[in-house]
Design a protein around this motif. Structure first.
Motif, PDB file in Angstrom:
ATOM      1  N   LEU A  51       0.891  -1.558   0.200  1.00  0.00           N
ATOM      2  CA  LEU A  51       0.246   0.054   0.078  1.00  0.00           C
ATOM      3  C   LEU A  51       0.755   0.949   0.208  1.00  0.00           C
ATOM      4  O   LEU A  51       0.515   2.191  -0.851  1.00  0.00           O
ATOM      5  CB  LEU A  51      -0.953  -0.022   1.138  1.00  0.00           C
ATOM      6  N   ILE A  52       1.320   1.632   1.490  1.00  0.00           N
ATOM      7  CA  ILE A  52       2.681   2.356   1.230  1.00  0.00           C
ATOM      8  C   ILE A  52       3.595   3.265  -0.103  1.00  0.00           C
ATOM      9  O   ILE A  52       3.457   4.001  -0.358  1.00  0.00           O
ATOM     10  CB  ILE A  52       3.738   2.324   2.674  1.00  0.00           C
ATOM     11  N   ASN A  53       3.658   1.470  -1.022  1.00  0.00           N
ATOM     12  CA  ASN A  53       4.558   1.567  -2.176  1.00  0.00           C
ATOM     13  C   ASN A  53       4.208   1.636  -3.611  1.00  0.00           C
ATOM     14  O   ASN A  53       4.319   1.621  -3.904  1.00  0.00           O
ATOM     15  CB  ASN A  53       5.760   0.643  -1.672  1.00  0.00           C
ATOM     16  N   SER A  54       2.396   1.608  -3.129  1.00  0.00           N
ATOM     17  CA  SER A  54       1.920   2.093  -4.388  1.00  0.00           C
ATOM     18  C   SER A  54       1.970   3.716  -4.959  1.00  0.00           C
ATOM     19  O   SER A  54       2.595   4.151  -4.229  1.00  0.00           O
ATOM     20  CB  SER A  54       0.576   1.787  -4.092  1.00  0.00           C
ATOM     21  N   PHE A  55       1.680   3.612  -6.608  1.00  0.00           N
ATOM     22  CA  PHE A  55       2.121   4.493  -7.143  1.00  0.00           C
ATOM     23  C   PHE A  55       0.611   5.959  -6.044  1.00  0.00           C
ATOM     24  O   PHE A  55       0.455   7.403  -6.167  1.00  0.00           O
ATOM     25  CB  PHE A  55       1.622   4.938  -7.985  1.00  0.00           C
ATOM     26  N   ALA A  56      -0.537   5.418  -6.484  1.00  0.00           N
ATOM     27  CA  ALA A  56      -1.302   5.505  -5.959  1.00  0.00           C
ATOM     28  C   ALA A  56      -1.368   6.554  -3.975  1.00  0.00           C
ATOM     29  O   ALA A  56      -1.706   7.542  -3.966  1.00  0.00           O
ATOM     30  CB  ALA A  56      -3.012   5.030  -6.158  1.00  0.00           C
ATOM     31  N   PHE A  57      -0.907   5.508  -3.552  1.00  0.00           N
ATOM     32  CA  PHE A  57      -0.248   6.441  -1.742  1.00  0.00           C
ATOM     33  C   PHE A  57       0.348   7.736  -2.468  1.00  0.00           C
ATOM     34  O   PHE A  57       0.262   8.666  -1.967  1.00  0.00           O
ATOM     35  CB  PHE A  57      -0.131   5.347  -1.016  1.00  0.00           C
ATOM     36  N   ALA A  58       1.416   7.436  -3.159  1.00  0.00           N
ATOM     37  CA  ALA A  58       2.364   8.178  -3.348  1.00  0.00           C
ATOM     38  C   ALA A  58       1.753   9.762  -3.865  1.00  0.00           C
ATOM     39  O   ALA A  58       2.423  10.780  -2.932  1.00  0.00           O
ATOM     40  CB  ALA A  58       3.141   7.433  -4.140  1.00  0.00           C
ATOM     41  N   ASP A  59       0.907   9.653  -4.820  1.00  0.00           N
ATOM     42  CA  ASP A  59       0.714  10.348  -5.316  1.00  0.00           C
ATOM     43  C   ASP A  59      -0.511  11.238  -4.373  1.00  0.00           C
ATOM     44  O   ASP A  59      -0.689  12.715  -4.266  1.00  0.00           O
ATOM     45  CB  ASP A  59       0.031  10.435  -7.049  1.00  0.00           C
ATOM     46  N   ALA A  60      -0.935  10.617  -3.670  1.00  0.00           N
ATOM     47  CA  ALA A  60      -1.951  10.848  -2.693  1.00  0.00           C
ATOM     48  C   ALA A  60      -1.163  12.308  -1.847  1.00  0.00           C
ATOM     49  O   ALA A  60      -1.734  12.741  -0.628  1.00  0.00           O
ATOM     50  CB  ALA A  60      -2.957  10.063  -1.588  1.00  0.00           C
ATOM     51  N   HIS A  61      -0.254  11.216  -0.963  1.00  0.00           N
ATOM     52  CA  HIS A  61       0.337  11.687   0.098  1.00  0.00           C
ATOM     53  C   HIS A  61       1.230  12.769  -0.553  1.00  0.00           C
ATOM     54  O   HIS A  61       1.375  13.834   0.556  1.00  0.00           O
ATOM     55  CB  HIS A  61       1.465  11.035   0.316  1.00  0.00           C
ATOM     56  N   LEU A  62       1.383  12.816  -1.762  1.00  0.00           N
ATOM     57  CA  LEU A  62       2.587  14.165  -1.861  1.00  0.00           C
ATOM     58  C   LEU A  62       1.600  15.278  -2.424  1.00  0.00           C
ATOM     59  O   LEU A  62       2.330  16.334  -2.349  1.00  0.00           O
ATOM     60  CB  LEU A  62       2.786  13.683  -3.831  1.00  0.00           C
ATOM     61  N   GLN A  63       0.266  15.114  -2.679  1.00  0.00           N
ATOM     62  CA  GLN A  63      -0.244  16.523  -2.704  1.00  0.00           C
ATOM     63  C   GLN A  63      -0.788  16.870  -0.886  1.00  0.00           C
ATOM     64  O   GLN A  63      -1.236  18.510  -1.046  1.00  0.00           O
ATOM     65  CB  GLN A  63      -2.244  15.933  -3.592  1.00  0.00           C
ATOM     66  N   LEU A  64      -0.488  16.116   0.154  1.00  0.00           N
ATOM     67  CA  LEU A  64      -0.268  17.061   1.022  1.00  0.00           C
ATOM     68  C   LEU A  64       1.002  17.518   1.846  1.00  0.00           C
ATOM     69  O   LEU A  64       1.176  17.931   2.870  1.00  0.00           O
ATOM     70  CB  LEU A  64      -0.752  15.502   1.902  1.00  0.00           C
ATOM     71  N   CYS A  65       1.795  17.438   1.266  1.00  0.00           N
ATOM     72  CA  CYS A  65       3.617  17.527   1.515  1.00  0.00           C
ATOM     73  C   CYS A  65       3.297  19.316   1.622  1.00  0.00           C
ATOM     74  O   CYS A  65       2.740  19.751   0.365  1.00  0.00           O
ATOM     75  CB  CYS A  65       4.447  16.793   0.291  1.00  0.00           C
ATOM     76  N   GLU A  66       4.187  18.935   2.509  1.00  0.00           N
ATOM     77  CA  GLU A  66       4.313  20.665   2.511  1.00  0.00           C
ATOM     78  C   GLU A  66       6.296  20.944   1.710  1.00  0.00           C
ATOM     79  O   GLU A  66       6.814  20.120   2.483  1.00  0.00           O
ATOM     80  CB  GLU A  66       4.145  21.068   3.611  1.00  0.00           C
ATOM     81  N   THR A  67       5.513  22.347   0.618  1.00  0.00           N
ATOM     82  CA  THR A  67       7.187  22.595   0.265  1.00  0.00           C
ATOM     83  C   THR A  67       8.157  23.118   1.474  1.00  0.00           C
ATOM     84  O   THR A  67       7.868  24.369   2.550  1.00  0.00           O
ATOM     85  CB  THR A  67       7.145  23.988  -0.637  1.00  0.00           C
ATOM     86  N   THR A  68       9.766  22.367   1.947  1.00  0.00           N
ATOM     87  CA  THR A  68      11.332  23.265   2.274  1.00  0.00           C
ATOM     88  C   THR A  68      11.995  23.165   1.020  1.00  0.00           C
ATOM     89  O   THR A  68      11.362  23.665   0.413  1.00  0.00           O
ATOM     90  CB  THR A  68      10.926  22.066   3.408  1.00  0.00           C
TER      91      THR A  68
END
Length: 389
Positions: A51-68
């Motif tokens: 689940l964690i290594n799937s593309f769908a999860f990585a893409d959904a998590h990316l949308q919530l990540c904050e820029t640093t």
């Protein structure tokens, strides 16, 4: 006792397999967690790992990540035993606990990023070293050029996955005469590395490496005379890569459609000055300019590549003490913009909601050489083709 232990194991196994919790429910919980927690939780069971290594999860998590901001800086001390050396991992260097003549010629850099906590900037070390410098970033991936012409590396610093490619055309030494772009092509489903370089006749060459392939390929670059110098790093937004083709008083930018791989120009709303910057803002291409009126900055937005005009979205009135601010990056939710003061080296954040500029104290570590920093997000993204996954 044996039966109880067996029963408890079955309960844990069924919980991981989703018998007690639906996969969507687990997905919605895990996607809110930080990267470090997700890396540990991926070892809980095979179901969570997939689940964690799937593309769908990585893409959904990316949308919530904050820029640093991320940087590769030399540090005059030995790394700790858990530090990953990219050069050693790729077999480009031999391990030695003592500095050798070759290591003195090209110093190893240490990767770290900035994290804002309680109005303070904390320097977070990633325990990764390599020779060379960061050329570009995209979706949590970094593009690093290794020292001594050893090639380039595409890497996710959080998962530590990396892949190495050979260098393309060796350009002139001056950093203002070449530039790299790094962006995802929705049409091909691949990340692309774009290399622009200017020769002595002011001809601009262009070559592209699709991550996953083995070689560079040449394409037609910008027309002769459009690019004289690269004023800043490339910016990816609205389906294209964008460059400022001169360091002062430039009235247009040069852009490349990442899918069609064709170049064109976009007129600017005002002439580009030394402290102006292109940034990705609100999902569009942004331009932050210093107004002719002292201590005033304007924020412009371009929403498309098909003749859309620039529109002024906001005006920032700044303190007279901080007139030398240079935009660095914007938060993904577009609530704040980070600036660097070229005068005192401090960082400032402008809050759109409260319309105020505040100074951010930065953690100081002995031996660190700060900057230059590039926008970065902590993500699980991989360069593998989502269609293959």
């Amino acid at each position: 006792m044996v039966q109880e232990r067996r029963a408890s194991r079955v309960v844990k196994y069924r919980a991981c397999e989703g018998e007690y919790f639906s996969s969507d429910f687990v997905f919605q919980i895990l996607v809110l967690l930080p990267i470090k927690s997700l890396v540990r939780l991926s070892c809980v069971c095979k179901t969570w790992f997939n689940l964690i290594n799937s593309f769908a999860f990585a893409d959904a998590h990316l949308q919530l990540c904050e820029t640093t901001l991320i940087c590769l800086d030399p540090k005059p001390q030995f790394p700790n035993p858990y530090t990953l050396s990219i050069d050693l991992r790729l077999g480009l260097e031999q391990f030695s606990i003592f500095p050798t003549d070759s290591s003195r010629q090209y110093q190893q850099g240490h990767l770290h990023f900035l994290e804002v906590q309680n109005s303070k900037i904390k320097v977070v070390e990633l325990n990764i070293t390599c020779s060379g410098n960061i050329l570009a970033t995209c979706d949590g991936l970094i593009l690093v050029q290794l020292g001594k012409n050893k090639g380039i590396v595409v890497m996710n610093p959080m998962t530590r996955k990396l892949i190495r490619y050979p260098l393309g055309t060796v350009a002139p030494i001056s950093r203002n005469l070449e530039s790299y772009g790094f962006m995802y092509s929705n049409h091909e489903g691949k990340y692309k590395v774009v290399h622009l370089f200017i020769d002595k006749r002011l001809h601009v060459g262009c070559e592209i490496l699709s991550v996953g392939t083995k070689s560079w390929r040449g394409v037609d670059g910008p027309s002769l005379g459009l690019v004289r110098k690269f004023a800043q790093e490339s910016v990816s937004a609205i389906g294209a890569l964008h460059w400022v083709p001169d360091t002062h008083n430039c009235e247009y930018i040069v852009s490349m459609d990442i899918d069609r791989e064709t170049f064109f120009t976009i007129p600017l709303p005002s002439a580009y000055k030394r402290r102006d910057r292109l940034v990705e803002l609100w999902g569009f291409l942004g331009l932050i300019t210093h107004n002719a009126q002292p201590f005033v900055m304007d924020i412009w937005i371009c929403k498309g590549l098909h003749g859309e005009a620039w529109s002024k979205q906001h005006t920032i009135h700044i303190d007279s003490v901080t007139d030398d601010l240079v935009p660095v990056t914007a938060s993904r939710n577009a609530r704040e913009i980070c600036f660097e003061s070229r005068g005192d080296g401090c960082y400032y954040v402008y809050d759109f909601q409260h319309q105020e500029m505040r100074r951010i104290e930065m953690e100081k570590k002995p031996g660190w050489n700060y900057g230059p920093y590039l926008p970065f997000v902590n993500s699980l993204v991989s360069w593998e083709n989502p269609r293959d996954l």
